[in-house]
Design an enzyme around this catalytic site. Structure first.
Site, short mmCIF file in Angstrom:
data_model
loop_
_atom_site.label_atom_id
_atom_site.label_comp_id
_atom_site.label_asym_id
_atom_site.label_seq_id
_atom_site.Cartn_x
_atom_site.Cartn_y
_atom_site.Cartn_z
N ASN A 44 31.16 119.46 5.33
CA ASN A 44 31.09 119.19 3.83
C ASN A 44 32.35 118.25 3.64
O ASN A 44 33.54 118.60 4.26
CB ASN A 44 31.65 120.64 3.36
CG ASN A 44 31.38 121.04 2.16
OD1 ASN A 44 31.78 122.18 1.51
ND2 ASN A 44 30.83 120.23 1.24
N CYS A 74 36.45 125.19 -4.22
CA CYS A 74 35.93 124.88 -2.92
C CYS A 74 36.57 125.63 -1.63
O CYS A 74 37.73 124.72 -1.38
CB CYS A 74 35.74 123.37 -2.96
SG CYS A 74 34.82 122.79 -1.34
N GLY A 75 35.92 126.25 -0.93
CA GLY A 75 36.48 126.66 0.23
C GLY A 75 36.76 125.84 1.41
O GLY A 75 37.86 125.79 1.88
N ASN A 76 35.67 124.98 1.52
CA ASN A 76 35.94 124.14 2.68
C ASN A 76 36.81 122.67 2.12
O ASN A 76 37.71 122.26 3.05
CB ASN A 76 34.67 123.34 2.77
CG ASN A 76 33.81 124.37 3.90
OD1 ASN A 76 34.13 125.12 4.74
ND2 ASN A 76 32.40 123.96 3.83
N ASN A 97 25.55 128.25 -7.39
CA ASN A 97 25.13 127.63 -6.13
C ASN A 97 23.99 128.77 -5.54
O ASN A 97 24.14 129.75 -5.75
CB ASN A 97 26.36 127.66 -5.32
CG ASN A 97 27.65 126.53 -5.89
OD1 ASN A 97 27.39 125.59 -5.77
ND2 ASN A 97 28.66 127.46 -6.34
N GLU A 129 24.18 123.25 -3.58
CA GLU A 129 25.33 123.22 -4.40
C GLU A 129 24.97 122.77 -5.76
O GLU A 129 24.77 121.39 -5.88
CB GLU A 129 26.41 122.60 -3.57
CG GLU A 129 27.10 123.35 -2.55
CD GLU A 129 28.48 122.80 -2.10
OE1 GLU A 129 29.34 122.78 -3.23
OE2 GLU A 129 28.88 122.64 -0.90
N ARG A 130 25.65 123.36 -6.71
CA ARG A 130 25.58 122.94 -8.04
C ARG A 130 26.73 121.65 -8.08
O ARG A 130 27.81 121.79 -7.10
CB ARG A 130 25.95 123.89 -9.14
CG ARG A 130 27.30 124.53 -9.05
CD ARG A 130 27.68 125.42 -10.12
NE ARG A 130 29.19 125.53 -10.18
CZ ARG A 130 29.76 126.43 -10.80
NH1 ARG A 130 29.26 126.76 -12.16
NH2 ARG A 130 30.96 126.43 -10.93
N CYS A 180 29.10 124.98 2.83
CA CYS A 180 29.63 125.29 1.63
C CYS A 180 30.51 126.71 1.94
O CYS A 180 30.16 127.78 2.19
CB CYS A 180 28.57 125.70 0.71
SG CYS A 180 29.31 126.56 -0.97
N THR A 188 32.80 128.68 -0.17
CA THR A 188 32.51 129.80 -0.79
C THR A 188 31.09 130.31 -0.76
O THR A 188 30.96 131.65 -0.86
CB THR A 188 32.55 129.29 -2.41
OG1 THR A 188 31.89 128.40 -2.70
CG2 THR A 188 34.13 129.12 -2.76
#
Length: 261
Positions: free
Chosen positions: A14, A73-75, A171, A189-190, A199, A201
Site C-alpha cells: 500500500n 488510512c491504517g497503512n 471499502n 478500496e474506495r 489495506c 483499516t
C-alpha cells in the site's frame, strides 16, 4: 510552477506520497493531489500524506486518497510514523498524532514494524450474510473460501457502487479464514477505485469479523497480496473491541522532486 520534495513509502504494498509540511507548510489543490498520485503524470501511488504541525502532538496526518477524497488510512498512518522519524521527530514515548478520525498512538518496534493504535469499534452491522463496520473508514466484509481466485475488482465494484453505498462509498474486503488466528484478506478500496495490495483499516475490519475468541485478547496474523500484518485487540463485549493495534512493516521506497503547476 511549484517544486515539491516528496518521499514514497509503502506498507505491505500500500504506497503513498509523503510530504514534510512541518519544516515548511505545504498546501496543495485537489488537482495537484490527484496529479501527484497518478500513474501517468505523477508518482503512481494509492494516496498522499502531508505531515503538519499539531499543538501538543508530534504531528497531524493529512491523508488523501488517489482521487482527492480524504479518509483514515491504517497503512498510511504506519508509514507516516516512519516518515516522522526520518524527518527528525523522536518522541520520548509513543508517537501521538491526529488523523481525520481522531487521535492515534504508535510505536516502532526493533524489527522495524510499526504498531498503530486504531479507533475502538463499537458496532458491527449484519448485511445479509456480510458485515459492515467502521475502523476509521467504513468497511464491508465478505467471507469466502475462494479469496485467491476471486475477481476482487469486479465483485468489489458491484458492492461499492450498489445503491446503498454509491454516494458515500465503502471499502469492500474479501476474507478467508485460515484458522482461528490467521486470515487472508483482499480489498477493493474506495478513493483508489481498484484493488490495493493491502489495506490497513480493511485488514483490521476483517480480523474483527472473521477471527476472534469470544472474550479477551486476540492476535490475528493477516496475509495480503502485499505481505503480512497482524491485528491485536481486546474483545470486551459482543460488539465492542478496544486496544486495537494494526502491526506491520513500513518502508521508504525512494525520494525525489516533482514540479507541479
Amino acid at each position: 510552477m511549484q517544486e515539491i520534495q516528496f518521499y514514497k513509502y509503502q506498507g505491505t504494498g500500500n504506497d503513498f506520497v509523503m510530504i514534510d509540511g512541518i519544516s515548511t507548510p505545504v498546501e496543495l489543490t485537489l488537482d495537484q493531489v490527484r496529479k501527484l498520485c497518478s500513474k501517468g503524470f505523477g508518482v503512481a501511488t494509492d494516496g498522499l500524506i502531508i505531515l503538519k504541525k499539531a499543538e501538543g502532538l508530534d504531528f497531524e496526518m493529512d491523508y488523501y486518497n488517489a482521487d482527492g477524497t480524504q479518509s483514515m488510512c491504517g497503512n498510511g498512518g504506519r508509514c507516516a510514523v516512519k516518515f516522522a522519524k526520518q524527518i527528525g521527530i523522536f518522541p520520548t514515548g509513543s508517537y501521538r498524532f491526529k488523523a481525520i478520525d481522531g487521535l492515534h498512538e504508535a510505536t516502532i518496534e526493533e524489527n522495524g514494524w510499526v504498531n498503530l493504535k486504531m479507533k475502538d469499534v463499537s458496532q458491527i452491522k449484519t448485511y445479509g450474510t456480510d458485515f459492515i463496520l467502521n475502523t476509521g473508514s467504513p468497511h464491508y466484509v465478505v467471507q469466502t473460501d475462494q479469496v485467491k481466485s476471486l475477481n476482487v475488482v469486479e465483485e468489489g465494484r458491484k458492492i461499492r457502487y450498489s445503491d446503498p453505498f454509491k454516494e458515500e462509498g465503502i471499502n469492500v474486503n474479501f476474507v478467508q479464514t485460515i484458522n482461528d488466528t490467521s486470515i487472508f484478506v483482499r480489498t477493493y478500496e474506495r478513493g483508489v477505485e481498484n484493488e490495493t495490495l493491502s489495506c490497513g483499516t480493511g485488514v483490521t475490519a476483517a480480523s474483527i469479523v472473521a477471527a476472534h475468541n469470544d472474550r479477551g485478547f486476540n492476535r490475528i496474523e493477516v496475509e495480503t497480496l502485499g505481505g503480512k500484518l497482524a491485528v491485536e485487540f481486546d474483545r470486551t463485549s459482543e460488539e465492542h473491541f478496544e486496544n486495537v493495534l494494526l502491526c506491520g512493516p513500513a518502508e521508504l521506497v525512494f525520494e525525489g522532486k516533482i514540479k507541479l503547476s
